[in-house]
Design a protein around this motif. Structure first.
Motif, short mmCIF file in Angstrom:
data_model
loop_
_atom_site.label_atom_id
_atom_site.label_comp_id
_atom_site.label_asym_id
_atom_site.label_seq_id
_atom_site.Cartn_x
_atom_site.Cartn_y
_atom_site.Cartn_z
N VAL A 178 -6.04 -88.95 12.90
CA VAL A 178 -5.49 -88.90 11.56
C VAL A 178 -4.90 -87.52 11.32
CG1 VAL A 178 -5.98 -89.14 9.09
CG2 VAL A 178 -7.20 -90.57 10.75
N ARG A 179 -3.69 -87.51 10.80
CA ARG A 179 -3.00 -86.25 10.49
C ARG A 179 -2.91 -86.11 8.97
NH1 ARG A 179 -0.67 -82.78 13.66
NH2 ARG A 179 -0.85 -84.27 15.40
N PHE A 180 -3.40 -85.00 8.46
CA PHE A 180 -3.47 -84.77 7.01
C PHE A 180 -2.57 -83.60 6.63
CE2 PHE A 180 -5.36 -82.37 3.47
CZ PHE A 180 -5.47 -83.35 2.49
N THR A 181 -1.73 -83.82 5.63
CA THR A 181 -0.84 -82.77 5.13
C THR A 181 -1.31 -82.35 3.75
OG1 THR A 181 1.00 -83.71 6.37
CG2 THR A 181 1.54 -82.16 4.61
N LEU A 182 -1.55 -81.08 3.57
CA LEU A 182 -2.14 -80.52 2.36
C LEU A 182 -1.10 -80.34 1.24
CD1 LEU A 182 -4.67 -79.03 1.06
CD2 LEU A 182 -3.62 -76.93 1.91
N LEU A 183 -1.49 -80.73 0.03
CA LEU A 183 -0.71 -80.41 -1.16
C LEU A 183 -1.37 -79.32 -1.98
CD1 LEU A 183 0.33 -84.00 -2.32
CD2 LEU A 183 1.80 -82.25 -1.30
N GLU A 184 -2.69 -79.38 -2.06
CA GLU A 184 -3.44 -78.41 -2.87
C GLU A 184 -4.87 -78.34 -2.36
OE1 GLU A 184 -5.01 -77.81 -7.50
OE2 GLU A 184 -3.55 -79.38 -7.04
N ALA A 214 -2.43 -88.53 4.22
CA ALA A 214 -2.95 -88.70 5.59
C ALA A 214 -2.31 -89.91 6.23
CB ALA A 214 -4.47 -88.85 5.57
N HIS A 215 -2.02 -89.80 7.52
CA HIS A 215 -1.39 -90.88 8.28
C HIS A 215 -2.13 -91.03 9.61
CE1 HIS A 215 2.09 -91.17 5.55
NE2 HIS A 215 1.91 -89.87 5.41
N THR A 216 -2.35 -92.26 10.02
CA THR A 216 -3.04 -92.55 11.27
C THR A 216 -2.04 -92.64 12.41
OG1 THR A 216 -4.62 -93.84 9.99
CG2 THR A 216 -4.71 -94.05 12.38
N GLU A 217 -2.39 -92.05 13.54
CA GLU A 217 -1.56 -92.11 14.74
C GLU A 217 -2.30 -92.92 15.80
OE1 GLU A 217 -0.87 -87.99 15.58
OE2 GLU A 217 0.63 -87.79 13.97
N PHE A 218 -1.66 -93.96 16.31
CA PHE A 218 -2.26 -94.85 17.30
C PHE A 218 -1.62 -94.55 18.66
CE2 PHE A 218 -2.66 -96.92 13.24
CZ PHE A 218 -3.92 -97.50 13.26
N ASN A 256 -6.85 -98.38 3.80
CA ASN A 256 -6.34 -97.78 2.56
C ASN A 256 -5.14 -96.88 2.85
OD1 ASN A 256 -8.43 -99.04 1.23
ND2 ASN A 256 -9.58 -97.18 0.79
N LEU A 257 -5.27 -96.04 3.86
CA LEU A 257 -4.19 -95.10 4.18
C LEU A 257 -2.93 -95.82 4.62
CD1 LEU A 257 -6.17 -92.30 6.05
CD2 LEU A 257 -5.35 -92.28 3.69
N ARG A 258 -3.08 -97.00 5.18
CA ARG A 258 -1.90 -97.76 5.61
C ARG A 258 -1.07 -98.21 4.41
NH1 ARG A 258 -0.68 -100.18 10.54
NH2 ARG A 258 0.79 -101.95 10.45
N THR A 259 -1.75 -98.46 3.28
CA THR A 259 -1.04 -98.93 2.09
C THR A 259 -0.78 -97.81 1.09
OG1 THR A 259 -3.14 -99.55 1.04
CG2 THR A 259 -2.01 -101.24 2.32
N ASP A 260 -1.55 -96.73 1.15
CA ASP A 260 -1.40 -95.61 0.21
C ASP A 260 -1.90 -94.35 0.92
OD1 ASP A 260 -1.61 -93.69 -1.85
OD2 ASP A 260 -2.05 -95.24 -3.35
N PRO A 261 -1.02 -93.42 1.28
CA PRO A 261 -1.43 -92.27 2.09
C PRO A 261 -2.19 -91.18 1.33
CG PRO A 261 0.89 -92.09 1.56
CD PRO A 261 0.44 -93.44 1.06
N THR A 315 -5.85 -82.24 11.65
CA THR A 315 -5.95 -83.51 12.38
C THR A 315 -7.38 -83.68 12.87
OG1 THR A 315 -5.00 -84.85 14.17
CG2 THR A 315 -5.25 -82.50 14.60
N TRP A 316 -7.81 -84.92 12.92
CA TRP A 316 -9.15 -85.21 13.44
C TRP A 316 -9.12 -86.55 14.16
CZ3 TRP A 316 -8.14 -85.15 8.13
CH2 TRP A 316 -8.20 -86.38 7.47
N PRO A 317 -10.02 -86.74 15.13
CA PRO A 317 -10.09 -88.03 15.84
C PRO A 317 -10.75 -89.07 14.96
CG PRO A 317 -11.81 -86.56 16.61
CD PRO A 317 -10.98 -85.76 15.65
#
Length: 293
Positions: free
Chosen positions: A263-269, A251-255, A225-230, A210-212
């Motif tokens: 922004v919270r990022f979940t790793l696949l590879e 990645a998904h943005t948290e308000f 972009n992330l709002r329409t395609d994560p 996660t990062w600010p």
């Protein structure tokens, strides 16, 4: 094409900066102006972002060369005379005609950055990009590095493919003051920069970061972009050793109610490559805009 797509417009409305974004959006164009062309020809590093045509995963990659390897070859065309190397996850994308490509040239010496997004056309010596959008960003959050040297004898190691971040990779991320972020939307791709004092990127688990989201130019291209395609790709670079860490995932943005965004990022590879970049930059002078500076 318009300055913003629906995702960016939605975030601008949510945050309440639509009027300011409309004003800033007037700086977006398709032409590579002479000052931008001159800037490109001085750069030894170009970061590119795209989706792999096979897996559809989004990655960010570093391309390097002698200054001049990136240059404007027309009012709306940029040419690059190098490739990503056979082991890079974007190798196929950079050889596929019509690939949506986002690029960013960032110069730590001057704290300037330029972004050019468009469609790719392979060439005999690399590729060309027909520009859809060309624009510059302010120097906020860019760490100044006064100089660099090219280590001609530096040989890239074999990349390690990971599905989780071990202690070494986690420390690499925690010590980073800069990373690059690739995102996509229905009609294009984008590569952007994120910077802060070391520790601004948090590792919350072996598969989550996660990062600010610090205040910027109000365009919200990346968050739009992330709002329409994560799908997202991250590139972290050791500016001295040339080691790189490439991550792909979602990645998904948290308000938050107080207006703070993260922004919270979940790793696949992930791919970790020793000495991937031949450039050795001097120690950073952290941006005075970084929170906590």
């Amino acid at each position: 094409m318009g300055s913003y797509h629906a995702g960016s417009l939605a975030v601008q409305e949510l945050v309440g900066v639509r009027e300011r974004a409309e004003h800033v959006g007037r700086s977006l164009g398709q032409d590579i102006k002479p000052v931008a062309a001159a800037f490109l020809e001085l750069q030894p590093l170009l970061v590119v972002g795209a989706a792999d045509p096979g897996t559809r995963r989004v990655w960010a990659s570093a391309l390097t060369g002698t200054p001049g390897f990136v240059r404007a070859t027309g009012p709306r065309q940029m040419s690059v005379t190098t490739d990503a190397g056979p082991a890079d996850p974007l190798t196929a994308a950079l050889k596929t005609p019509g690939t949506h490509l986002g690029t960013i040239a960032l110069d730590p010496r001057t704290r300037r950055r330029m972004r050019l997004n468009g469609r790719l056309r392979p060439t005999a010596r690399g590729f060309a990009v027909q520009a859809d959008q060309v624009f510059s960003n302010c120097p906020r959050y860019i760490q100044r590095r006064q100089s660099y040297a090219t280590s001609a004898d530096r040989t890239p190691g074999s990349p390690r493919r990971l599905t989780g971040l071990g202690p070494v990779e986690q420390e690499f991320i925690r010590s980073a003051d800069t990373f690059f972020l690739a995102t996509v939307h229905g009609a294009g791709a984008d590569a952007s920069h994120r910077g802060g004092n070391p520790g601004f990127v948090k590792v919350t688990s072996p598969r989550e970061l996660t990062w600010p989201d610090y205040p910027g130019n109000a365009m919200f291209r990346t968050l739009g972009n992330l709002r329409t395609d994560p799908r997202a790709g991250l590139l972290l670079l050791d500016w001295e050793s040339g080691d790189t860490l490439q991550l792909t995932g979602e990645a998904h943005t948290e308000f938050a109610a107080d207006g703070v965004r993260s922004v919270r990022f979940t790793l696949l590879e992930a791919r970790s490559t020793p000495a991937a970049v031949p450039l050795r930059w001097s120690a950073p002078e952290y941006s005075p805009a970084n929170p906590g500076s």
